[in-house]
Design an enzyme around this catalytic site. Sequence first.
Site, PDB file in Angstrom:
ATOM      1  N   SER A  61      -9.983  -1.967  -7.595  1.00  0.00           N
ATOM      2  CA  SER A  61      -8.668  -2.256  -8.166  1.00  0.00           C
ATOM      3  C   SER A  61      -7.941  -3.388  -7.459  1.00  0.00           C
ATOM      4  CB  SER A  61      -7.797  -0.990  -8.159  1.00  0.00           C
ATOM      5  OG  SER A  61      -7.547  -0.552  -6.853  1.00  0.00           O
ATOM      6  N   LYS A 101       0.052   4.833  -7.234  1.00  0.00           N
ATOM      7  CA  LYS A 101       0.309   3.440  -6.873  1.00  0.00           C
ATOM      8  C   LYS A 101       1.764   3.050  -7.164  1.00  0.00           C
ATOM      9  CE  LYS A 101      -4.491   2.106  -7.407  1.00  0.00           C
ATOM     10  NZ  LYS A 101      -5.478   1.343  -8.163  1.00  0.00           N
TER      11      LYS A 101
END
Length: 190
Positions: free
Chosen positions: A87, A130
């Site tokens: 990511s 996140k």
Amino acid sequence: GVATGLAVTGAGGDVLYVEASLADPETGDTGLTLTGQLGDVMKESARIALSYLRSRGAELELPVTALKDRSVHIHFPAGAVPKDGPSAGVTLTTALASLLSGRTVRNDVAMTGEISLTGRVLPIGGVKQKLLAAHRAGITTVLIPARNEPDLDDVPQAVRDELTVHTVSDVREVLEIALTPAKVAEQAAA
């Protein structure tokens, strides 16, 4: 070039910084150096980011010829913490684009997403963790892959209300949002 990424660790979401530098051409050193206790997936993401910029530099108005005879060093601080996962592609690409363009990355922006060699932003996991990490860190603008938009429903409304979330599907969108405008960069250099 320094960019702020978002990651998921065993303790939840975390903010992750990526630094990029170019060796002086006088050293004669070329290639890619990666440091910061990275796993194979992160190393692969760095190679993809560099390959993407080399192949698309002209259309992005980046002086990629600077890469020809110079070594690129990408570093993830907090080297004692192992880092791996698919990511960080957008963060790596943004740090490198910042380095090449001389445009700084906005300090209120954090991002997550993997990229393809053609510049597509690919979906990732851990959106809720996140975004919570970004919020805790005082980040106000977050970039996530467009295909992760449904995951925003899992993020508490109070957190979403305090973040500006951009869903992106191409690296060009990421760079347009994350990098300071060229005129601002030129004035700062003057």
